[in-house]
Design a protein around this motif. Structure first.
Motif, PDB file in Angstrom:
ATOM      1  N   GLN A 246       0.854  -1.211  -0.089  1.00  0.00           N
ATOM      2  CA  GLN A 246       0.008   0.004   0.020  1.00  0.00           C
ATOM      3  C   GLN A 246       0.787   1.249   0.006  1.00  0.00           C
ATOM      4  OE1 GLN A 246      -2.501  -0.786   3.437  1.00  0.00           O
ATOM      5  NE2 GLN A 246      -4.129  -0.779   2.031  1.00  0.00           N
ATOM      6  N   GLN A 247       1.866   1.283   0.791  1.00  0.00           N
ATOM      7  CA  GLN A 247       3.031   2.315   0.874  1.00  0.00           C
ATOM      8  C   GLN A 247       3.266   2.626  -0.642  1.00  0.00           C
ATOM      9  OE1 GLN A 247       6.174   2.035   3.532  1.00  0.00           O
ATOM     10  NE2 GLN A 247       6.947   4.016   3.332  1.00  0.00           N
ATOM     11  N   VAL A 248       3.753   1.679  -1.133  1.00  0.00           N
ATOM     12  CA  VAL A 248       4.331   1.813  -2.780  1.00  0.00           C
ATOM     13  C   VAL A 248       3.252   2.442  -3.601  1.00  0.00           C
ATOM     14  CG1 VAL A 248       5.286   0.598  -4.740  1.00  0.00           C
ATOM     15  CG2 VAL A 248       6.128   0.123  -2.447  1.00  0.00           C
ATOM     16  N   MET A 249       1.962   1.749  -3.458  1.00  0.00           N
ATOM     17  CA  MET A 249       0.946   2.009  -4.327  1.00  0.00           C
ATOM     18  C   MET A 249       0.224   3.494  -4.103  1.00  0.00           C
ATOM     19  SD  MET A 249      -1.198  -1.556  -4.366  1.00  0.00           S
ATOM     20  CE  MET A 249      -2.386  -0.846  -5.316  1.00  0.00           C
ATOM     21  N   ALA A 250       0.588   4.127  -3.005  1.00  0.00           N
ATOM     22  CA  ALA A 250       0.079   5.310  -2.377  1.00  0.00           C
ATOM     23  C   ALA A 250       0.588   6.304  -3.160  1.00  0.00           C
ATOM     24  CB  ALA A 250       0.370   5.623  -0.933  1.00  0.00           C
ATOM     25  N   SER A 251       1.924   6.229  -3.791  1.00  0.00           N
ATOM     26  CA  SER A 251       2.480   7.043  -4.575  1.00  0.00           C
ATOM     27  C   SER A 251       2.336   6.844  -6.151  1.00  0.00           C
ATOM     28  CB  SER A 251       3.935   7.319  -4.187  1.00  0.00           C
ATOM     29  OG  SER A 251       4.599   6.050  -4.464  1.00  0.00           O
ATOM     30  N   GLU A 252       1.390   5.780  -6.178  1.00  0.00           N
ATOM     31  CA  GLU A 252       1.043   5.632  -7.713  1.00  0.00           C
ATOM     32  C   GLU A 252      -0.090   6.204  -8.320  1.00  0.00           C
ATOM     33  OE1 GLU A 252       1.601   1.373  -8.170  1.00  0.00           O
ATOM     34  OE2 GLU A 252       3.476   1.155  -7.189  1.00  0.00           O
ATOM     35  N   HIS A 253      -0.162   6.068  -9.533  1.00  0.00           N
ATOM     36  CA  HIS A 253      -1.481   6.273 -10.235  1.00  0.00           C
ATOM     37  C   HIS A 253      -1.564   5.111 -11.417  1.00  0.00           C
ATOM     38  CE1 HIS A 253       1.188   8.693 -12.489  1.00  0.00           C
ATOM     39  NE2 HIS A 253       0.545   8.764 -13.599  1.00  0.00           N
ATOM     40  N   LYS A 254      -2.865   5.062 -12.091  1.00  0.00           N
ATOM     41  CA  LYS A 254      -2.828   4.091 -13.154  1.00  0.00           C
ATOM     42  C   LYS A 254      -1.507   4.531 -14.309  1.00  0.00           C
ATOM     43  CE  LYS A 254      -5.659   0.972 -11.729  1.00  0.00           C
ATOM     44  NZ  LYS A 254      -5.750  -0.293 -11.515  1.00  0.00           N
ATOM     45  N   ALA A 255      -0.836   3.684 -14.695  1.00  0.00           N
ATOM     46  CA  ALA A 255       0.147   3.971 -15.677  1.00  0.00           C
ATOM     47  C   ALA A 255      -0.380   4.309 -16.931  1.00  0.00           C
ATOM     48  CB  ALA A 255       1.154   2.860 -15.461  1.00  0.00           C
ATOM     49  N   THR A 256       0.097   5.216 -17.716  1.00  0.00           N
ATOM     50  CA  THR A 256      -0.190   5.468 -18.822  1.00  0.00           C
ATOM     51  C   THR A 256       1.003   5.544 -19.772  1.00  0.00           C
ATOM     52  OG1 THR A 256      -0.131   8.110 -18.678  1.00  0.00           O
ATOM     53  CG2 THR A 256      -2.166   6.800 -18.272  1.00  0.00           C
ATOM     54  N   LEU A 257       1.226   5.666 -21.021  1.00  0.00           N
ATOM     55  CA  LEU A 257       2.418   5.871 -21.814  1.00  0.00           C
ATOM     56  C   LEU A 257       3.192   7.024 -21.661  1.00  0.00           C
ATOM     57  CD1 LEU A 257       0.946   4.809 -25.331  1.00  0.00           C
ATOM     58  CD2 LEU A 257       2.643   3.432 -23.721  1.00  0.00           C
ATOM     59  N   SER A 258       2.538   8.017 -20.937  1.00  0.00           N
ATOM     60  CA  SER A 258       3.143   9.284 -20.547  1.00  0.00           C
ATOM     61  C   SER A 258       4.194   8.832 -19.450  1.00  0.00           C
ATOM     62  CB  SER A 258       2.366  10.491 -20.176  1.00  0.00           C
ATOM     63  OG  SER A 258       1.461  10.137 -19.078  1.00  0.00           O
ATOM     64  N   ASP A 259       3.642   7.857 -18.614  1.00  0.00           N
ATOM     65  CA  ASP A 259       4.687   7.500 -17.557  1.00  0.00           C
ATOM     66  C   ASP A 259       5.782   6.917 -17.895  1.00  0.00           C
ATOM     67  OD1 ASP A 259       2.734   8.409 -15.280  1.00  0.00           O
ATOM     68  OD2 ASP A 259       1.455   6.640 -15.830  1.00  0.00           O
ATOM     69  N   LEU A 260       5.907   6.452 -19.060  1.00  0.00           N
ATOM     70  CA  LEU A 260       7.016   5.762 -19.491  1.00  0.00           C
ATOM     71  C   LEU A 260       8.265   6.681 -20.258  1.00  0.00           C
ATOM     72  CD1 LEU A 260       5.781   2.420 -21.076  1.00  0.00           C
ATOM     73  CD2 LEU A 260       6.195   2.958 -18.855  1.00  0.00           C
ATOM     74  N   LEU A 261       7.668   8.017 -20.362  1.00  0.00           N
ATOM     75  CA  LEU A 261       8.442   9.065 -21.037  1.00  0.00           C
ATOM     76  C   LEU A 261       9.574   9.570 -20.147  1.00  0.00           C
ATOM     77  CD1 LEU A 261       5.849  10.868 -23.144  1.00  0.00           C
ATOM     78  CD2 LEU A 261       7.092   8.919 -23.757  1.00  0.00           C
ATOM     79  N   GLY A 262      10.451  10.115 -20.553  1.00  0.00           N
ATOM     80  CA  GLY A 262      11.673  10.682 -19.814  1.00  0.00           C
ATOM     81  C   GLY A 262      13.069  10.614 -20.476  1.00  0.00           C
ATOM     82  N   GLY A 263      13.895  11.710 -20.015  1.00  0.00           N
ATOM     83  CA  GLY A 263      15.135  11.633 -20.792  1.00  0.00           C
ATOM     84  C   GLY A 263      15.083  11.947 -22.237  1.00  0.00           C
ATOM     85  N   ARG A 264      16.475  12.211 -22.736  1.00  0.00           N
ATOM     86  CA  ARG A 264      16.626  12.782 -24.170  1.00  0.00           C
ATOM     87  C   ARG A 264      16.043  11.711 -25.287  1.00  0.00           C
ATOM     88  NH1 ARG A 264      22.644  15.173 -23.647  1.00  0.00           N
ATOM     89  NH2 ARG A 264      22.185  16.824 -22.092  1.00  0.00           N
ATOM     90  N   ALA A 265      16.106  10.337 -24.760  1.00  0.00           N
ATOM     91  CA  ALA A 265      15.785   9.283 -25.840  1.00  0.00           C
ATOM     92  C   ALA A 265      14.354   9.068 -25.793  1.00  0.00           C
ATOM     93  CB  ALA A 265      16.491   8.207 -25.458  1.00  0.00           C
ATOM     94  N   GLY A 266      13.561   9.720 -25.090  1.00  0.00           N
ATOM     95  CA  GLY A 266      12.214   9.615 -25.255  1.00  0.00           C
ATOM     96  C   GLY A 266      11.387   8.794 -24.301  1.00  0.00           C
ATOM     97  N   LEU A 267      11.965   7.876 -23.852  1.00  0.00           N
ATOM     98  CA  LEU A 267      11.395   6.801 -22.899  1.00  0.00           C
ATOM     99  C   LEU A 267      12.470   6.789 -21.585  1.00  0.00           C
ATOM    100  CD1 LEU A 267      10.453   3.803 -25.176  1.00  0.00           C
ATOM    101  CD2 LEU A 267       8.845   5.435 -23.908  1.00  0.00           C
ATOM    102  N   GLN A 268      12.128   6.325 -20.472  1.00  0.00           N
ATOM    103  CA  GLN A 268      12.951   6.120 -19.506  1.00  0.00           C
ATOM    104  C   GLN A 268      14.127   5.021 -20.013  1.00  0.00           C
ATOM    105  OE1 GLN A 268      11.390   5.525 -15.481  1.00  0.00           O
ATOM    106  NE2 GLN A 268       9.188   6.473 -15.949  1.00  0.00           N
ATOM    107  N   THR A 269      15.045   5.258 -19.097  1.00  0.00           N
ATOM    108  CA  THR A 269      16.374   4.485 -19.736  1.00  0.00           C
ATOM    109  C   THR A 269      15.967   2.976 -19.239  1.00  0.00           C
ATOM    110  OG1 THR A 269      18.038   6.216 -18.935  1.00  0.00           O
ATOM    111  CG2 THR A 269      18.556   3.937 -18.908  1.00  0.00           C
ATOM    112  N   ILE A 270      15.386   2.701 -18.235  1.00  0.00           N
ATOM    113  CA  ILE A 270      15.106   1.522 -17.607  1.00  0.00           C
ATOM    114  C   ILE A 270      13.905   0.719 -18.741  1.00  0.00           C
ATOM    115  CG2 ILE A 270      12.815   2.020 -16.197  1.00  0.00           C
ATOM    116  CD1 ILE A 270      15.519  -0.978 -15.486  1.00  0.00           C
ATOM    117  N   VAL A 271      13.039   1.472 -19.411  1.00  0.00           N
ATOM    118  CA  VAL A 271      12.127   0.974 -20.254  1.00  0.00           C
ATOM    119  C   VAL A 271      13.071   0.590 -21.425  1.00  0.00           C
ATOM    120  CG1 VAL A 271      10.324   1.520 -21.899  1.00  0.00           C
ATOM    121  CG2 VAL A 271      10.487   2.284 -19.417  1.00  0.00           C
TER     122      VAL A 271
END
Length: 472
Positions: A246-271
């Motif tokens: 629950q503690q982990v989920m409390a900071s979450e929301h239903k993931a969307t494609l925008s949640d995978l975005l980040g960084g210069r390459a468009g997507l998060q590095t881990i993705v």
């Protein structure tokens, strides 16, 4: 989670291991159908060509059409699982597998066969995502790697059984996939038998519990508590686990494609790393062995019956390698297995490329000298063994573990979709590339095996023994 809590959970997880093994095995039945549906086409492909009077281009499209469906199924599975639950997605996949098997058995034309293959592909894609995600969420951390390996174990068992069934049907019909059993051609039986394991998968889905993480997300705390107690044992603290989730989920929301975005390459590095692992797994050419095995060996002068027998033997080696991986993945870790497998695959593929360079003639007139034929057969088996004990298992384990909780299901879907697109690219290109230069084709696969070594070394982090909630 504190170290004492983790130790307690590990011990209790071992105590309820039999129950968890059953749950993981039932969920991995989708992997069995994944392997069966993916590989059964290899025995049917020459029969399909003759029955519909089509060439390598049309054949490649039919074989690869399932993979485009798989990409779509993988993309939608994570979103669907977050909304209706993991078990319901398994049941939908089982129904689609059954429909595809029945439809593929009696196609009026090559186009219709392709459509039914796409339906089966959607089911494969859904199964490829939901089983590792579900097992990762249910299994205690101490045994998660081994249980996650059940997915690949079920896949390779499905591949083996499909090749065994293909060989038995081919021999029972008289030695050709176009010969008849009870008035129906052998290749049609090969595709239709899939409805039996699909029904078993559907029934088994009713015997396992919903993921505790999904139950918590929809407010079914009592049921989540009972599931955690069942899988982690009487000595566990399900309330502490619920609080942690629950503690982990409390900071979450239903993931969307925008949640995978980040960084210069468009997507998060881990993705991107997940996508990279998926692509490398396919670009070494492993599924050429399983989708085109009969066609491959007949292209170097081996007859239909013997080529199907080779398919059975490579599938058996695949199972042996997977058992090795299951035994080692939680002991020595994911990265060492992947690195060892990459090196072994590169050598084996290089030897196969050398052997295939001695091919003379084309089609049914093609031959290999005895020495090179022996090297090619041994290299193919070594390649499958090295893949099976490493990338075959490790990638599916990693994809179920490596992503942060808030994006896990969606990121896994994206990575799995990338895997199916890469699989499609290899599958649709192989007939043309092998007609162009079979040896050079295997050189290309060997190069990807070599490139996977620095990729693992610099990009993949070890996940052995870590809780999903600690994945950042």
């Amino acid at each position: 989670m504190t170290s004492s809590a983790t130790s307690q959970q590990s011990a209790s997880g071992e105590g309820s291991l039999g129950h968890v093994i059953f749950i993981a095995a039932a969920a991995a039945m989708g992997g069995f159908l994944f392997g069966y549906d993916s590989s059964v086409i290899s025995g049917a492909v020459t029969g399909i060509q003759k029955h519909f009077s089509v060439g390598s281009g049309e054949t490649a499209l039919v074989v690869s059409s399932a993979l485009l469906g798989s990409a779509a199924g993988a993309m939608g599975a994570g979103w669907l699982a977050d909304r209706i639950g993991r078990i319901r997605v398994m049941q939908i996949a089982a129904v689609l597998f059954a429909i595809s098997g029945a439809g593929s058995m009696f196609p009026p034309n090559i186009f219709t066969l392709g459509v039914w293959r796409v339906v089966g592909g959607i089911a494969i894609g859904m199964a490829s995502v939901i089983a590792p995600a579900y097992i990762a969420e249910v299994a205690p951390p101490a045994v998660r790697g081994r249980l996650a390996s059940f997915q690949q174990g079920a896949i390779v068992l499905g591949i083996f059984i499909s090749q065994l069934v293909n060989y038995a049907l081919n021999q029972g019909a008289g030695g050709s996939p176009n010969d008849h059993i009870a008035g129906i051609q052998a290749w049609q039986w090969m595709l239709g038998v899939e409805t039996v394991p699909a029904l078993i998968y559907f029934l088994m889905s009713y015997a396992i519990p919903e993921s505790p993480r999904f139950l918590i997300s929809v407010g079914r705390m009592d049921r989540a508590r009972q599931v955690l107690l069942d899988v982690e044992g009487e000595g566990s603290d399900p309330d502490a686990r619920i609080a942690e989730i629950q503690q982990v989920m409390a900071s979450e929301h239903k993931a969307t494609l925008s949640d995978l975005l980040g960084g210069r390459a468009g997507l998060q590095t881990i993705v991107w790393i997940g996508i990279g692992a998926s692509v490398f797994q396919q670009f070494v050419g492993i599924n050429v062995i399983f989708y085109y095995s009969s066609l491959l060996w007949q292209s170097v002068g081996i007859n239909a019956s013997n080529s199907l027998l080779i398919s059975v033997s490579t599938s058996l080696v695949n199972i042996v390698g997977t058992v090795i991986a299951i035994a080692l993945v939680d002991r020595i870790g994911r990265r060492p297995l992947a690195l060892a497998g990459s090196a072994g695959m590169a050598v084996a593929l290089g030897l196969a490329a050398w052997a295939f360079s001695y091919r003379h003639g084309t089609g049914t007139t093609a031959t290999l000298p005895n020495t090179q034929a022996t090297v090619a057969l041994v290299a193919a088996h070594v390649f499958v063994l090295c893949f099976a004990f490493s990338w075959g298992v490790v990638v599916w384990v990693l994809l179920g573990e490596m992503f942060p909780n808030k994006i896990r299901a969606l990121a896994l879907s994206v990575a799995a979709a990338a895997q199916w697109i890469a699989n499609w690219a290899i599958t649709v290109s192989f007939p043309t590339m092998s007609d162009w230069n079979l040896s050079a084709t295997y050189v290309i696969y060997a190069c990807f095996a070599l490139l996977s070594i620095p990729f693992v070394y610099f990009c993949i982090k070890e996940t052995k023994g870590r809780t999903l909630e600690s994945m950042g």
